[in-house]
Design an enzyme around this catalytic site. Structure first.
Site, PDB file in Angstrom:
ATOM      1  N   ARG A  45      -9.732   0.506  15.557  1.00 45.34           N
ATOM      2  CA  ARG A  45      -9.658   1.315  14.336  1.00 45.34           C
ATOM      3  C   ARG A  45     -10.766   0.876  13.382  1.00 45.34           C
ATOM      4  O   ARG A  45     -11.635   1.648  13.022  1.00 45.34           O
ATOM      5  CB  ARG A  45      -8.268   1.176  13.688  1.00 45.34           C
ATOM      6  N   TYR A  87      13.765  32.128   2.275  1.00 46.91           N
ATOM      7  CA  TYR A  87      12.531  32.836   2.580  1.00 46.91           C
ATOM      8  C   TYR A  87      12.482  33.268   4.045  1.00 46.91           C
ATOM      9  O   TYR A  87      12.851  32.512   4.948  1.00 46.91           O
ATOM     10  CB  TYR A  87      11.319  31.939   2.305  1.00 46.91           C
ATOM     11  N   MET A 142      10.077  24.910  -1.718  1.00 44.17           N
ATOM     12  CA  MET A 142       9.230  23.920  -2.381  1.00 44.17           C
ATOM     13  C   MET A 142      10.057  22.932  -3.198  1.00 44.17           C
ATOM     14  O   MET A 142       9.803  21.723  -3.151  1.00 44.17           O
ATOM     15  CB  MET A 142       8.215  24.607  -3.293  1.00 44.17           C
ATOM     16  N   LYS A 145       0.845  -1.200   0.000  1.00 46.49           N
ATOM     17  CA  LYS A 145       0.000   0.000   0.000  1.00 46.49           C
ATOM     18  C   LYS A 145       0.882   1.251   0.000  1.00 46.49           C
ATOM     19  O   LYS A 145       2.092   1.174   0.250  1.00 46.49           O
ATOM     20  CB  LYS A 145      -0.908   0.005   1.226  1.00 46.49           C
TER      21      LYS A 145
END
Length: 812
Positions: free
Chosen positions: A577, A705, A754, A482
């Site tokens: 869960r 930044y 980023m 997964k």
């Protein structure tokens, strides 16, 4: 030539069935790699978790008609054309056959052992010696109890010298390999900690390894390693030592960038193309060997100058036009080609397979005979398209299919081949170094930025086998793929797991399972979070949903309308869960008994605290509840589904609860989620990028930044090509995160951007384009995760899918 009729005498076995005498040409130990051909013989090896005897019928259908077995075969009458011999040990029979084959040759054979450097020394000697003759060697690091005999079996009359490495893990193993290799010249590289657990002491390990050289004319070693020197000095081995000690047979003196080598009154001046101690030591083992063989200074220096970096792996890369590339561009010989073709044919993500191959140089065979063998390998591995590059392949193109394409040179291919013809296929690119096939890879590889996640398939298989070793033979394994296989790439990981015959795959959502099916993954797949919208996909693609509530169960029953489907029942024994609780069992049983179209493939639960000792009592109570509840369901159904409750930490810490199956997750990728330190696990993923730019800034200047980074002094700043959009979290900002450059750590300065991050490389010898490691074997992911107070799962799964995955595996 050895025929089947000789095997009783060679192996000490007994024929169970003898139909007709056949020549033995190809030795097979892995049924998955078997190709039916005249002269193939399969050795059925019964291991702890795999038994080759189970695949005899399947191999017979493929056209294999000769077998070495350890057990009497059932349904012998159905193998009416097969020759079958029974032996006590198939591995022993394999070694005896290879040892007999070795006696047919009187050429010099170099045997190499030690803890480190064996493969590099072997490959460098091969590069040096193949300039003057035909050399046979182990493919890659085939140095095990089965790898060595398979390697020695390659010896043919045209070979002028052999080079074989041998590795051992336990006492008694080297004696067997010595009988197979029978080296006339020995090399003992060095001694280290590898496989220490198999020996009582370092001294015992040295003595065991020395058994390889019991019949050698000379043993070459470095006298500067005291433990090895002492052991050899006390033995009767004829030796040739080298070292910086004046008592060595070959004395080395370092003079600036050159080395003076003093041997038998001669002084040779040599230049080495590297400066790291390991490469220098490996090279001097080769130099000592060449001196023993009678090479002069000029020939030795030419050999040194010809040395190339040994990359003992191939890489699976993303290509243009939805293709995949198997990059194997550093070496090319027949044995390596066969292994690379086997790797290619077991990649099922693409149905069409193409090979781009250069001439094989210095094989020792007549060109026409060589090309015939290449063409046979291409045919038997069912390659769809072949491109040959080089004069020899073009000259004998008649042996290939009419659709094959040939070019005189790499430049001609790059100039004339239309890459738009390539679409949705897998392509092996394999060539001798002089053909510069890296240019072809560069043309065919999909262009993305310089950040990659490198997935080591060899380490992944090692980890899979480690977890298998902790299980009972009857216990099945479901592997969780997964979340993009924990960030590693679902399709490629699932393909290697299918090849290594795991029992189940687990995914989070139906879309992940559909994608696996579209990439030719046939294993059973459990979907953990099915939705009503996914029911059609579940049925269409043979996916098996986890059922954890009455809502999803009733919706599925309504959709199926008596059509059949396999499901997995989730019980909540304490995780809270998802799952059915004890109060739900009566109603659940009633629905399951009423709707026989639902087949319950498994019943499972999840341990809430398997990773920590303090929760062991709670885990025990969970397992007890689970067994009691699951038995109630099984009794009502009239059959017993698979039971499973263990995840990765449970496999490691709570073996008593293995039941019928376990679920392996993060541990497959080399991460130990417990606090107990299982050192056997190997890191699978390495996240790396490059330095985009280097600049020097003055004390007091700000960086990034918000001017969050301020230079406390003059510093050297590097900008690296990774940011939070790639999964490198902003939490690593302002000195929290560190990266590795040329073996040294560099802190993050300022805020992570980023697409870029700035790091302080003051005092580090680095250049633009240098590799930067974000996590890997030298910078553990556990440490990286801990620095920002998270867990390795999050670091792995947050690595963006825009980061290219490169899959590496041992090749030759």
């Amino acid at each position: 030539m050895i025929n089947f009729s000789s095997l009783e005498k060679i192996t000490g076995g007994k024929n169970l069935q003898y139909i007709s005498d056949k020549q033995i040409r190809t030795l097979i130990i892995d049924s998955r790699k078997a190709v039916g051909e005249s002269g193939a013989i399969f050795f059925a090896i019964a291991g702890e978790r795999h038994d080759g005897h189970r695949y005899i019928q399947e191999l017979y259908q493929k056209g294999v008609y000769q077998f070495v077995v350890e057990q009497v075969i059932e349904n012998l009458a159905s193998l009416k054309e097969a020759n079958i011999i029974q032996v006590t040990s198939s591995v022993d029979a394999l070694q005896r056959l290879a040892a007999y084959h070795r006696t047919q040759f009187s050429i010099p054979v170099i045997g190499i052992t030690g803890s480190n450097g064996k493969t590099i020394i072997k490959e460098w000697l091969y590069q040096m010696l193949s300039r003057n003759g035909s050399v046979v060697k182990n493919p890659g690091s085939y140095n095990s109890q089965v790898g060595v005999p398979l390697s020695v079996w390659q010896m043919q009359p045209h070979h002028s010298i052999g080079i074989f490495e041998a590795g051992i893990s336990h006492p008694g193993e080297m004696e067997k390999l010595a009988n197979v290799i029978k080296p006339t010249i020995g090399i003992f590289s060095m001694i280290g900690s590898a496989h220490d657990e198999g020996f009582s002491s370092q001294q015992q390990k040295i003595q065991e390894k020395l058994r390889l050289f019991k019949a050698s004319h000379t043993l070459i070693y470095c006298k500067d390693h005291d433990a090895i020197d002492n052991a050899i000095s006390l033995s009767n081995y004829k030796s040739l030592s080298w070292g910086y000690s004046i008592s060595a047979d070959i004395v080395i003196e370092s003079v600036q960038s050159r080395y003076i080598v003093i041997y038998q009154g001669q002084r040779l001046s040599l230049t080495l193309p590297f400066s790291d101690p390991a490469s220098i030591e490996n090279c001097f083992h080769c130099i000592a060997t060449l001196l023993w063989l009678g090479y002069n200074q000029m020939a030795i220096q030419e050999g040194i100058n010809s040395l190339r970096t040994v990359q003992m792996r191939l890489e699976l890369k993303e290509g243009i036009n939805h293709c995949q590339l198997v990059d194997d561009t550093y070496n090319n010989d027949l044995a390596g080609l066969e292994i690379s073709l086997q790797f290619l044919t077991h990649q099922h993500q693409r149905t069409r397979k193409r090979v781009i191959l250069s001439d094989i140089l210095e094989s020792g065979l007549p060109n026409e005979n060589l090309v015939k063998l290449i063409a046979e390998l291409i045919t038997k591995n069912h390659i769809d398209d072949f491109i040959g590059i080089g004069r020899v392949l073009g000259e004998y193109r008649k042996y290939f299919s009419s659709t094959s394409i040939f070019y005189e040179s790499t430049e001609a291919f790059l100039r004339d081949f239309d890459t738009s013809e390539l679409h949705n296929e897998i392509i092996l690119v394999k060539g001798a170094r002089t053909f510069e096939f890296e240019k072809i890879v560069n043309r065919l590889q999909r262009k993305v930025h310089g950040t990659v996640m490198e997935i080591n398939l060899g380490a992944l298989v090692h980890n899979l086998n480690f977890f298998r070793s902790r299980l009972k033979p009857s216990t099945k394994i479901m592997v969780m793929v997964k979340a993009f296989a924990y960030g590693s790439g679902s399709n490629e990981i699932a393909n290697i797991l299918q090849y290594h015959q795991v029992d189940y795959l687990g995914v989070a959502y139906a879309d992940e399972g559909v994608d696996l099916r579209k990439n030719n993954i046939a294993l059973p797949i459990m979907v953990m979070n099915p939705s009503e919208e996914s029911f059609n996909s579940l049925q269409l693609h043979r996916l098996e949903p986890e059922i954890y509530s009455f809502k999803i169960l009733r919706a599925l029953l309504s959709y199926l309308n008596d059509q059949s489907l396999s499901i997995h029942i989730k019980l909540d024994t304490g995780m809270h869960r998802l799952g059915f609780e004890e109060c739900d069992l009566d109603e659940l049983i009633q629905l399951l008994r009423k709707h026989k179209n639902l087949h319950v493939a498994s019943i499972f639960s999840h341990l809430a605290g398997a990773d920590e000792t303090e929760h062991d009592t709670f885990s025990k109570n969970q397992a007890g509840k689970f067994k009691q509840w699951a038995d109630r369901i099984s009794d009502a159904l009239g059959y017993k589904p698979l039971y499973h409750i263990l995840n990765t930490p449970g496999i490691l810490r709570l073996p008593d609860y293995q039941m019928d199956m376990v679920r392996l997750g993060i541990g497959l990728y080399g991460v130990d989620p417990t606090t107990e330190g299982f050192r056997e696990l190997k890191p699978v993923a390495t996240l790396k990028t490059i330095i985009s730019q280097i600049r020097h800034i003055k004390s007091g200047e700000s960086v990034g930044y918000g001017r969050r980074g301020v230079a406390s002094g003059d510093l050297t700043l590097a900008t690296i090509a990774i940011g939070y959009a790639d999964g490198f979290s902003r939490a690593f900002s302002r000195g929290v995160g560190q990266v590795l450059i040329n073996g040294k750590r560099a802190p993050v300065i300022g805020n992570v951007c980023m697409d870029m991050t700035m790091i302080d490389i003051t005092g580090i010898d680095a250049a633009e384009g240098d590799e930067v490691i974000l996590f890997g074997s030298q910078l553990p992911i556990q440490e990286i995760a801990s620095s920002i107070k998270t867990i390795p799962y999050e670091i792995l799964t947050n690595t963006s899918e825009r980061v290219k995955r490169i899959f590496v595996a041992e090749s030759i």
